[in-house]
Design a protein around this motif. Structure first.
Motif, short mmCIF file in Angstrom:
data_model
loop_
_atom_site.label_atom_id
_atom_site.label_comp_id
_atom_site.label_asym_id
_atom_site.label_seq_id
_atom_site.Cartn_x
_atom_site.Cartn_y
_atom_site.Cartn_z
N MET A 27 0.93 -1.22 0.01
CA MET A 27 0.11 0.12 0.09
C MET A 27 0.87 1.17 0.12
SD MET A 27 -3.60 -0.54 2.26
CE MET A 27 -3.31 1.23 3.04
N ASP A 28 2.05 1.22 0.19
CA ASP A 28 3.00 2.18 0.21
C ASP A 28 2.77 3.14 1.59
OD1 ASP A 28 4.77 4.09 -0.59
OD2 ASP A 28 3.74 4.95 -1.99
N THR A 29 3.53 3.68 1.87
CA THR A 29 3.41 4.18 3.27
C THR A 29 2.13 5.22 3.45
OG1 THR A 29 4.39 6.58 2.60
CG2 THR A 29 5.92 4.94 3.53
N PHE A 30 1.49 4.88 4.89
CA PHE A 30 0.35 5.60 5.04
C PHE A 30 0.17 5.98 6.44
CE2 PHE A 30 -4.49 5.36 5.57
CZ PHE A 30 -4.76 6.25 4.51
N LYS A 31 1.16 6.46 6.82
CA LYS A 31 1.60 6.85 8.21
C LYS A 31 1.86 8.37 8.40
CE LYS A 31 6.58 5.79 7.62
NZ LYS A 31 6.90 7.35 7.55
N ASP A 32 2.04 9.15 7.53
CA ASP A 32 2.63 10.55 7.56
C ASP A 32 1.43 11.45 8.15
OD1 ASP A 32 4.99 9.66 6.73
OD2 ASP A 32 4.36 9.86 4.60
N GLY A 33 0.13 10.94 8.34
CA GLY A 33 -0.90 12.14 8.36
C GLY A 33 -0.89 12.51 10.09
N GLY A 34 -1.20 13.76 10.22
CA GLY A 34 -1.43 14.13 11.47
C GLY A 34 -2.97 14.01 12.13
N ARG A 35 -3.65 13.33 11.41
CA ARG A 35 -5.11 13.30 11.79
C ARG A 35 -5.16 11.57 12.08
NH1 ARG A 35 -4.36 17.81 11.54
NH2 ARG A 35 -5.59 19.36 10.10
N TRP A 36 -6.55 11.31 12.69
CA TRP A 36 -6.83 9.92 12.83
C TRP A 36 -7.09 9.16 11.53
CZ3 TRP A 36 -6.96 7.79 17.51
CH2 TRP A 36 -7.17 8.73 18.57
N LEU A 37 -6.86 8.08 11.45
CA LEU A 37 -7.07 7.28 10.22
C LEU A 37 -8.76 7.28 10.02
CD1 LEU A 37 -6.22 5.56 7.89
CD2 LEU A 37 -6.44 3.76 9.22
N LEU A 38 -9.21 7.94 8.95
CA LEU A 38 -10.70 8.04 8.70
C LEU A 38 -11.20 7.28 7.54
CD1 LEU A 38 -10.69 11.79 9.41
CD2 LEU A 38 -11.39 10.16 11.24
N LEU A 39 -12.63 7.00 7.75
CA LEU A 39 -13.32 6.46 6.46
C LEU A 39 -13.89 7.50 5.84
CD1 LEU A 39 -14.54 3.22 7.78
CD2 LEU A 39 -12.90 3.36 6.07
N SER A 40 -14.00 7.80 4.51
CA SER A 40 -14.67 8.67 3.76
C SER A 40 -15.42 7.97 2.54
CB SER A 40 -13.78 9.83 3.27
OG SER A 40 -12.61 9.51 2.41
N LYS A 41 -16.23 8.70 1.95
CA LYS A 41 -16.90 8.26 0.95
C LYS A 41 -17.06 9.24 -0.34
CE LYS A 41 -20.31 5.16 1.06
NZ LYS A 41 -21.41 4.37 1.37
N LYS A 42 -17.17 8.70 -1.58
CA LYS A 42 -17.16 9.50 -2.50
C LYS A 42 -17.90 8.76 -3.80
CE LYS A 42 -14.49 11.75 -6.17
NZ LYS A 42 -13.11 12.19 -6.62
N ASP A 43 -19.09 9.46 -4.18
CA ASP A 43 -19.93 8.41 -5.32
C ASP A 43 -19.82 6.97 -4.92
OD1 ASP A 43 -19.67 10.83 -6.76
OD2 ASP A 43 -17.93 10.11 -7.91
N GLY A 44 -20.37 6.66 -3.63
CA GLY A 44 -20.61 5.34 -3.12
C GLY A 44 -19.34 4.50 -3.15
N GLN A 45 -18.22 4.94 -2.99
CA GLN A 45 -16.88 4.14 -2.89
C GLN A 45 -16.37 4.52 -1.63
OE1 GLN A 45 -15.27 1.99 -4.93
NE2 GLN A 45 -13.93 1.70 -3.02
N ASN A 46 -15.99 3.82 -0.77
CA ASN A 46 -15.38 3.93 0.68
C ASN A 46 -13.92 3.96 0.48
OD1 ASN A 46 -17.57 3.89 2.16
ND2 ASN A 46 -17.69 1.63 2.36
N TYR A 47 -13.24 4.87 1.34
CA TYR A 47 -11.69 5.18 1.17
C TYR A 47 -11.28 5.34 2.62
CZ TYR A 47 -12.91 7.13 -3.48
OH TYR A 47 -13.02 7.19 -4.75
N LEU A 48 -10.13 5.03 2.81
CA LEU A 48 -9.22 5.09 4.21
C LEU A 48 -8.57 6.36 3.85
CD1 LEU A 48 -7.50 1.55 4.82
CD2 LEU A 48 -9.42 2.90 6.10
N THR A 49 -8.78 7.37 4.84
CA THR A 49 -8.40 8.54 4.77
C THR A 49 -7.28 8.93 5.65
OG1 THR A 49 -10.40 9.22 3.86
CG2 THR A 49 -8.94 11.14 4.46
N ASN A 50 -6.26 9.79 5.16
CA ASN A 50 -5.17 10.12 6.35
C ASN A 50 -4.85 11.21 5.94
OD1 ASN A 50 -3.50 10.40 8.46
ND2 ASN A 50 -2.37 8.43 8.06
#
Length: 104
Positions: A1-24
């Motif tokens: 998945m490559d790095t996904f650790k650089d965010g200053g926020r919680w790991l969140l879920l978001s949605k766009k056009d019915g598709q779910n995303y992990l967000t940071n």
């Protein structure tokens, strides 16, 4: 998945056009990951503020990767374009997601 650790926020879920995303992300960048049709997509959005007036604010291009390869380059986004791209996502406040342990 490559790095996904650089965010200053919680790991969140978001949605766009019915598709779910992990967000940071942080105050000036947003990274979203999803799986579509068996492919892993990584959306990297960076707010370069008003880089056209102040080139020193130019620090990262916004891109989309599919399975680790860049498939779209949106270039340097100023604040307005950054908000336009990231504003299409809706955060899911109380998602009900079932995680299944892989027992293989």
């Amino acid at each position: 998945m490559d790095t996904f650790k650089d965010g200053g926020r919680w790991l969140l879920l978001s949605k766009k056009d019915g598709q779910n995303y992990l967000t940071n992300g942080g105050s000036d960048f947003s990274i979203r990951i999803c799986v579509k049709n068996g492919n892993l997509y990584r959306y990297q959005y960076y707010n370069n503020h008003n880089w056209k007036k102040n080139p020193e604010n130019k620090w990262a291009t916004s891109i989309v990767k599919m399975n680790g390869r860049i498939i779209k380059n949106m270039g340097y986004l100023d604040g307005t374009m950054y908000r336009k791209h990231t504003g299409y996502y809706t955060y899911l406040k109380n998602p009900e997601i079932s995680f299944t342990k892989n027992v293989k």
